[in-house]
Design an enzyme around this catalytic site. Structure first.
Site, PDB file in Angstrom:
ATOM      1  N   PRO A  63       5.681  29.889 -29.125  1.00 38.98           N
ATOM      2  CA  PRO A  63       5.300  31.292 -28.946  1.00 38.98           C
ATOM      3  C   PRO A  63       6.496  32.246 -29.108  1.00 38.98           C
ATOM      4  O   PRO A  63       6.347  33.348 -29.651  1.00 38.98           O
ATOM      5  CB  PRO A  63       4.742  31.325 -27.519  1.00 38.98           C
ATOM      6  CG  PRO A  63       4.250  29.926 -27.275  1.00 38.98           C
ATOM      7  CD  PRO A  63       5.163  29.027 -28.044  1.00 38.98           C
ATOM      8  N   GLU A  90       6.441  28.063 -43.615  1.00 35.19           N
ATOM      9  CA  GLU A  90       7.654  27.357 -44.087  1.00 35.19           C
ATOM     10  C   GLU A  90       8.775  28.329 -44.443  1.00 35.19           C
ATOM     11  O   GLU A  90       9.477  28.157 -45.435  1.00 35.19           O
ATOM     12  CB  GLU A  90       7.308  26.421 -45.252  1.00 35.19           C
ATOM     13  CG  GLU A  90       6.252  25.427 -44.818  1.00 35.19           C
ATOM     14  CD  GLU A  90       6.365  24.044 -45.401  1.00 35.19           C
ATOM     15  OE1 GLU A  90       7.412  23.721 -45.973  1.00 35.19           O
ATOM     16  OE2 GLU A  90       5.398  23.297 -45.259  1.00 35.19           O
TER      17      GLU A  90
END
Ligand SMILES: Cc1cc2nc3c(=O)[nH]c(=O)nc-3n(C[C@H](O)[C@H](O)[C@H](O)COP(=O)(O)OP(=O)(O)OC[C@H]3O[C@@H](n4cnc5c(N)ncnc54)[C@H](O)[C@@H]3O)c2cc1C
Length: 382
Positions: A128, A363
């Protein structure tokens, strides 16, 4: 000169036929916001045809092809539908690191079943409060006898609700930043490993993404992948290759959106003529095609660096950055060419736009790619 051999052309033909018959027709079934699901049947069929990762060695379920073979599969799956295309191929996300850094037991126990379509996996890095800043992760793994004990919270864990195992990145030396992270194979049935919440997304609904709570989850010591504290370096190594496959996802989605736009422009009429007769639209399509072919050249060139066993880092980031950026533009223009119909769920471009938008984020975001591109400018490529 083309990089493509007869073998590449053959795999493209076979993959395109599979994607157009098995993926495209069911694309909308997997786009319901209330029913996020992983297309396991397509995943299994793709595995049977060796389409999941044709560049993996045959002994672990690959086809022993070169890396460009996998680039072509990613491109063609996403050309048919970027939702299912990306979801299915993400079903192997996790095998990359095991293949590169795992031992023989890990490869046959975890890589092979995935490539044979019997297991799905994922890689859990993000938290998070730590996405781009991987070293900011807080999940820990502590050694206790012959086990590792993991604790922490993860988010954005693709496939975690359906996966048989995840590769989880955790801090083994918390104060050592990048040099204190390790990788662990965590079977999802492990006590203390809980999928907490499915995340509702704007697209890519064939790929379940969730938050995970890890509380005293124990794995045997042989579930460590590679070396203790080397996980970040291992991750960056496989990201260099994976970013080329993300570029191929984006490139394929752009090519698919272009195909729909081109075909629509040949049929739709306005002012008593086909809209494709307006030079304004022809130029739009020419710009889209130019972007796609430029992205394809860069992506294939980056794949060529992998095949030549050169460091692909610089070109991989350029390919991923460029392909994902033009993908958004091309999908948006495909909506524009469809006029009002482009803004409806009755035509494919809006789905292409929603599904493929993620490629600018995963990514390493576009901004992170630009950091890498700048940092990897050296004397040789200046
Ligand atoms: C659909 C989906 C699937 C995903 N699947 C996975 C998965 O399977 N496993 C996994 O681990 N993660 C996964 N992710 C997470 C993804 O990798 C992260 O969202 C991504 O790395 C960005 O991290 P963040 O969301 O925390 O954004 P942040 O890092 O908070 O970034 C917010 C903004 O700040 C910018 N920014 C941050 N740092 C810099 C910098 N140094 N320079 C310039 N700009 C910067 C970013 O580019 C971005 O625009 C997934 C995400 C999505 C949306």
């Amino acid at each position: 000169m083309t990089l493509l051999t007869a073998e590449h052309e053959a795999i493209r033909d076979a993959v395109r036929e599979f994607a157009e018959t098995e993926i495209e027709p069911i694309a909308r079934e997997y786009d319901d916001p209330g029913a996020v699901q992983f297309p396991r049947e397509v995943f299994q069929e793709a595995a049977e045809l060796d389409f999941l990762a044709p560049h993996y060695p045959e002994e672990y379920g690959g086809a022993g092809m070169d890396f460009l073979g996998s680039v072509i599969v990613h491109e063609e799956f996403n050309r048919a539908d970027p939702g299912i295309g990306t979801a299915v191929l993400t079903g192997k996300f996790g095998t990359e690191m095991i293949l590169e850094y795992g031992d023989e037991w890990q490869k046959s126990e975890f890589v092979r079943p995935v490539l044979e379509g019997e297991a799905v996996c994922g890689t859990s890095i993000s938290e998070p409060d730590a996405g781009s800043d991987v070293a900011g992760m807080r999940t820990t793994a502590e050694k206790d006898g012959d086990e590792w004990v993991l604790n922490g919270s993860k988010t954005w864990a693709s496939n975690s609700p359906v996966a048989e195992f995840m590769v989880v990145m955790a801090k083994t030396t918390p104060d050592a930043g990048h040099n204190g992270i390790s990788a662990f194979i965590v079977p999802t049935e492990t006590d203390g490993f809980e999928v907490e919440r499915d995340i509702e997304k704007m697209g890519l609904r064939a790929s379940p993404t969730a938050e995970i709570n890890i509380s005293n989850a124990r794995v045997p010591e042989d579930h460590l992948v590679g070396e203790v504290d080397r996980g970040f370096a291992q991750l960056m190594e496989f990201f260099n290759e994976n970013r080329i496959l993300v570029a191929a996802n984006a490139l394929g989605a752009a090519a698919g959106a272009f195909r729909h736009a081109y075909e629509y422009a040949q049929e739709r009429e306005a002012f008593d003529q086909k809209i494709s007769d307006f030079q304004g639209l022809q130029w739009k399509l020419a710009d889209m095609k130019t972007d796609i072919e430029t992205a394809r050249s860069t992506t294939y060139r980056a794949a060529g660096e992998v095949m030549a066993e050169n460091d692909p880092r610089h070109l991989a980031s350029i390919a991923k950055y460029y392909a994902s950026e033009i993908c958004e533009d091309v999908c948006s223009e495909a909506i524009q060419i469809h006029g009002g119909y482009g803004y409806t769920r009755e035509f494919p471009p809006e789905k292409f736009y929603r599904d493929a938008r993620v490629q600018k984020i995963v990514e390493g975001t576009s901004e992170i790619q630009k950091n890498i591109i700048y940092d990897s400018i050296d004397e040789a490529n200046r």
